[in-house]
Write an enzyme that holds these catalytic residues in place. Structure first.
Site, mmCIF file in Angstrom:
data_model
loop_
_atom_site.group_PDB
_atom_site.id
_atom_site.type_symbol
_atom_site.label_atom_id
_atom_site.label_comp_id
_atom_site.label_asym_id
_atom_site.label_seq_id
_atom_site.Cartn_x
_atom_site.Cartn_y
_atom_site.Cartn_z
ATOM 1 N N LYS A 87 0.859 -1.189 -0.033
ATOM 2 C CA LYS A 87 -0.166 0.082 -0.041
ATOM 3 C C LYS A 87 0.909 1.157 0.105
ATOM 4 O O LYS A 87 1.753 1.342 0.848
ATOM 5 C CB LYS A 87 -0.844 -0.203 1.148
ATOM 6 C CG LYS A 87 -2.087 0.739 1.106
ATOM 7 C CD LYS A 87 -2.999 0.473 2.346
ATOM 8 C CE LYS A 87 -4.446 1.345 2.408
ATOM 9 N NZ LYS A 87 -4.834 1.159 3.529
HETATM 10 C C1 E4P Z 1 -8.079 1.500 3.982
HETATM 11 O O1 E4P Z 1 -7.622 1.196 3.107
HETATM 12 C C2 E4P Z 1 -8.178 3.015 4.527
HETATM 13 O O2 E4P Z 1 -6.893 3.168 5.208
HETATM 14 C C3 E4P Z 1 -9.208 3.150 5.550
HETATM 15 O O3 E4P Z 1 -10.500 2.470 4.856
HETATM 16 C C4 E4P Z 1 -9.306 4.551 6.214
HETATM 17 O O4 E4P Z 1 -10.553 4.673 7.012
HETATM 18 P P1 E4P Z 1 -10.906 5.699 8.047
HETATM 19 O O5 E4P Z 1 -11.152 7.085 7.193
HETATM 20 O O6 E4P Z 1 -12.354 5.324 8.698
HETATM 21 O O7 E4P Z 1 -9.603 5.807 8.923
#
Ligand code: E4P
Length: 218
Positions: A87
């Site tokens: 990622k």
């Molecule tokens: C996933 O890949 C993201 O990091 C995550 O969904 C972010 O979510 P949040 O906005 O609830 O922290």
């Protein structure tokens, strides 16, 4: 549409996997910190444990923000297991690194995407997944779902292979809307997945069925 769970919590991953509907996992540095996972070795070990628990893809996020560091870290993460996806944040160095990972055959998830212009860059670089953050856009008084519709349409226009992984999901409605929009994947906390089960008429209906059965069968 694939279902990923958005957590680094092993119990919650197991619970979602037990439901029989889990296709993968996404994590981020905040979610790892929430579980108290610190130190490189512990972090790598934790990703390895998650990767063993599911057959599908597990997104593991780099911390570096410059090209060489992202590549070094990404290679280490990719070596943990074949289902690890690196990622990478949507920054100039990140896009350059995604392009390099594509050449190297390392799969990527381009994260922190808040515009369709950014999503075009991620697709051009060959990202396996692009992660638009719906909930965080909603938090700014805008409509996060618009972004999903735009990206799905743009990718279809050009036949980009990058999968739209809708992230920062907060509600059952987000999940339903993503399905309507044609998102390839939704990633959500366990609580939000569980929210999909709920309908008061199901509870009322089941109670009545059981009561009627019990009237005759004791
Ligand atoms: C996933 O890949 C993201 O990091 C995550 O969904 C972010 O979510 P949040 O906005 O609830 O922290």
């Amino acid at each position: 549409m694939k279902f990923f769970i958005d957590t680094a919590n092993l119990e919650q991953i197991r619970e979602a996997a037990d439901m029989g509907i889990l296709d993968g996992v996404t994590t981020n540095p905040s979610l790892m910190a929430k579980e108290g996972i610190a130190g490189k070795d512990n972090i790598l070990r934790h990703y390895a444990a998650i990767a063993k628990m599911v057959d599908g893809d597990v997104s593991a996020e780099v911390i570096s923000t410059e090209f060489e560091g992202i590549i070094r870290e990404g290679q280490e993460l990719a070596e943990i297991a074949p289902n690890i996806v690196v990622k990478v944040p949507m920054i100039r160095e990140g896009v350059k690194a995604i392009s390099k990972f594509t050449e190297m055959g390392i799969r990527t998830n381009c994260t922190l995407v808040f515009s369709s212009a950014q999503a075009i860059l991620a697709a051009k670089a060959g990202a396996t997944y692009v992660s638009p953050f719906i909930g965080r856009i909603d938090d700014t008084n805008w409509d996060g779902m618009d972004l999903i519709y735009e990206i799905v349409e743009i990718y279809a226009n050009y036949g980009f292979a990058t999968e739209v992984l809708a992230a920062s999901i907060r509600t059952s409605k987000h999940i339903k809307d993503c399905a309507m929009a044609g998102a390839d994947v939704v990633t959500c906390p366990l609580k939000t997945i569980e929210g999909l089960f709920k309908h008061p008429l199901t509870d009322i209906g089941l109670e009545k069925f059981l009561a009627d059965y019990n009237k005759l069968n004791g």
